[in-house]
Scaffold this motif. Structure first.
Motif, PDB file in Angstrom:
ATOM      1  N   THR A   1       0.848  -1.188   0.000  1.00 30.72           N
ATOM      2  CA  THR A   1       0.000   0.000   0.000  1.00 30.72           C
ATOM      3  C   THR A   1       0.885   1.239   0.000  1.00 30.72           C
ATOM      4  O   THR A   1       1.932   1.268   0.637  1.00 30.72           O
ATOM      5  N   ARG A   2       0.465   2.266  -0.726  1.00 33.44           N
ATOM      6  CA  ARG A   2       1.221   3.530  -0.744  1.00 33.44           C
ATOM      7  C   ARG A   2       0.691   4.444   0.362  1.00 33.44           C
ATOM      8  O   ARG A   2      -0.500   4.732   0.406  1.00 33.44           O
ATOM      9  N   LYS A   3       1.602   4.878   1.240  1.00 32.84           N
ATOM     10  CA  LYS A   3       1.228   5.778   2.325  1.00 32.84           C
ATOM     11  C   LYS A   3       2.283   6.882   2.446  1.00 32.84           C
ATOM     12  O   LYS A   3       3.469   6.626   2.263  1.00 32.84           O
ATOM     13  N   GLU A   4       1.826   8.081   2.778  1.00 35.23           N
ATOM     14  CA  GLU A   4       2.716   9.230   2.864  1.00 35.23           C
ATOM     15  C   GLU A   4       3.786   9.051   3.940  1.00 35.23           C
ATOM     16  O   GLU A   4       4.902   9.552   3.801  1.00 35.23           O
TER      17      GLU A   4
ATOM     18  N   TRP B   1       5.240   6.297   4.869  1.00 33.51           N
ATOM     19  CA  TRP B   1       6.095   5.126   4.625  1.00 33.51           C
ATOM     20  C   TRP B   1       7.109   5.436   3.541  1.00 33.51           C
ATOM     21  O   TRP B   1       6.762   5.946   2.470  1.00 33.51           O
TER      22      TRP B   1
ATOM     23  N   ARG C   1       9.416   4.005   0.680  1.00 34.07           N
ATOM     24  CA  ARG C   1       9.248   2.833  -0.186  1.00 34.07           C
ATOM     25  C   ARG C   1      10.332   2.839  -1.249  1.00 34.07           C
ATOM     26  O   ARG C   1      10.588   3.859  -1.886  1.00 34.07           O
TER      27      ARG C   1
ATOM     28  N   LYS D   1      11.752   0.302  -4.524  1.00 33.08           N
ATOM     29  CA  LYS D   1      11.585  -0.915  -5.326  1.00 33.08           C
ATOM     30  C   LYS D   1      12.856  -1.758  -5.287  1.00 33.08           C
ATOM     31  O   LYS D   1      13.970  -1.250  -5.431  1.00 33.08           O
TER      32      LYS D   1
ATOM     33  N   CYS E   1       8.919  -4.356  -2.806  1.00 36.02           N
ATOM     34  CA  CYS E   1       9.548  -3.135  -2.294  1.00 36.02           C
ATOM     35  C   CYS E   1      10.017  -3.308  -0.854  1.00 36.02           C
ATOM     36  O   CYS E   1       9.475  -4.120  -0.103  1.00 36.02           O
TER      37      CYS E   1
ATOM     38  N   VAL F   1       9.949  -1.362   2.565  1.00 35.18           N
ATOM     39  CA  VAL F   1       9.102  -0.325   3.150  1.00 35.18           C
ATOM     40  C   VAL F   1       9.529  -0.091   4.597  1.00 35.18           C
ATOM     41  O   VAL F   1       9.716  -1.047   5.355  1.00 35.18           O
TER      42      VAL F   1
END
Length: 286
Positions: A149-152, A154, A156, A158, A265, A267
């Protein structure tokens, strides 16, 4: 009643380690000391912070809120210690890492451990849903997961990308094919990770879209278990490509209806990025 740092620290370690006894060992104190610290913190908060479930510690709503504060405190304490040590070479410490993609995680950990052999690395494999929950509740330092999930808040990065493929023993009839379709897969005994996994979700969605269902499904807890089951002749399995070290008895076959690639990824909660232990591990991905 005022809260002291020892109470926050004890509570944070109980959550991270999963039990009072493990937290006591990590802190180098008695179980009764940890219990007293947590009890005093609960008295100050005016609510239970966790209950003991069948699978370990289960945070209450108040516990979730205070764990975020406690974990931030422990992280800040580590950063202060690092500054006081003058950024000396890493010679000790602990990283708690989770993954749903074992092969990329193990490659990074092997590289890191060769460089920093005194740092203790605690790796646990989880399904995708559990991994996301543990990140959300800040119970880990680093996660290595596919399609996170994309979160501000976190960080991240690749590591690699891969598509889902069929794994079969080399003497299986499908092993001679260049590629397979889901209709052929559905007629076999199929091994999939448990229901909370990304793999299970993607395969189930693709089958439903085509009006297919598996003749027989066997759920596994992780890819290493799936690999062993395939080699023992239990069935065929679906997982990300390149998840296993090359094995003559195991073949990977593209699945026609699953051509998409998914990013795996690294994280990290952003507030932990200033820790040297975290920075040193992230650097392995350069």
């Amino acid at each position: 009643m005022r809260v002291n740092p020892h109470q926050f620290k004890a509570f944070a370690h109980v959550v991270r380690e999963g039990s009072i006894s493990s937290a006591a060992r990590k802190l180098g104190v008695s179980q009764s000391a940890v219990t007293q610290h947590v009890s005093k913190l609960e008295s100050a908060v005016g609510a239970r912070l966790f209950v003991r479930g069948r699978d370990g510690i289960v945070l209450t709503r108040a516990g979730q809120e205070f764990f975020e504060l406690a974990d931030r405190y422990v992280t800040l304490e580590k950063m202060i210690d690092e500054r006081l040590q003058g950024y000396a070479d890493l010679s000790h410490g602990q990283l708690k890492i989770i993954a749903n993609a074992p092969q990329p995680a193990l490659r990074l950990i092997a590289r890191y451990s060769a460089r920093f052999p005194e740092v203790e690395v605690d790796l646990t494999l989880f399904d995708w849903t559990t991994a996301m929950n543990l990140l959300q509740t800040r119970q880990v330092d680093i996660a290595i997961v596919t399609d996170p999930t994309r979160k501000e808040d976190w960080y991240r990065r690749k590591i690699t990308d891969a598509r889902y493929v069929l794994y079969a023993r080399s003497d299986h009839p499908l092993a001679r094919r260049q590629a397979v379709c889901l209709a052929e897969v559905a007629r076999e005994v199929v091994l999939l990770p448990e229901q909370g996994s990304l793999t299970h979700r993607i395969v189930s969605k693709a089958l439903k879209q085509r009006g297919l269902s598996l003749r027989r499904l066997v759920r596994t807890t992780s890819f290493p278990v799936m690999k062993e089951a395939i080699l023992q002749g239990v069935g065929i399995g679906v997982f990300l490509e390149n998840s296993a070290v090359e094995e003559d008895r195991l073949v990977e076959l593209p699945i026609v209806e699953l051509p998409e690639s998914y990013e795996t990824c690294l994280v990290v909660p952003k507030y932990k990025l200033d820790l040297r232990l975290i920075q040193s591990f992230v650097a392995q991905t350069d």
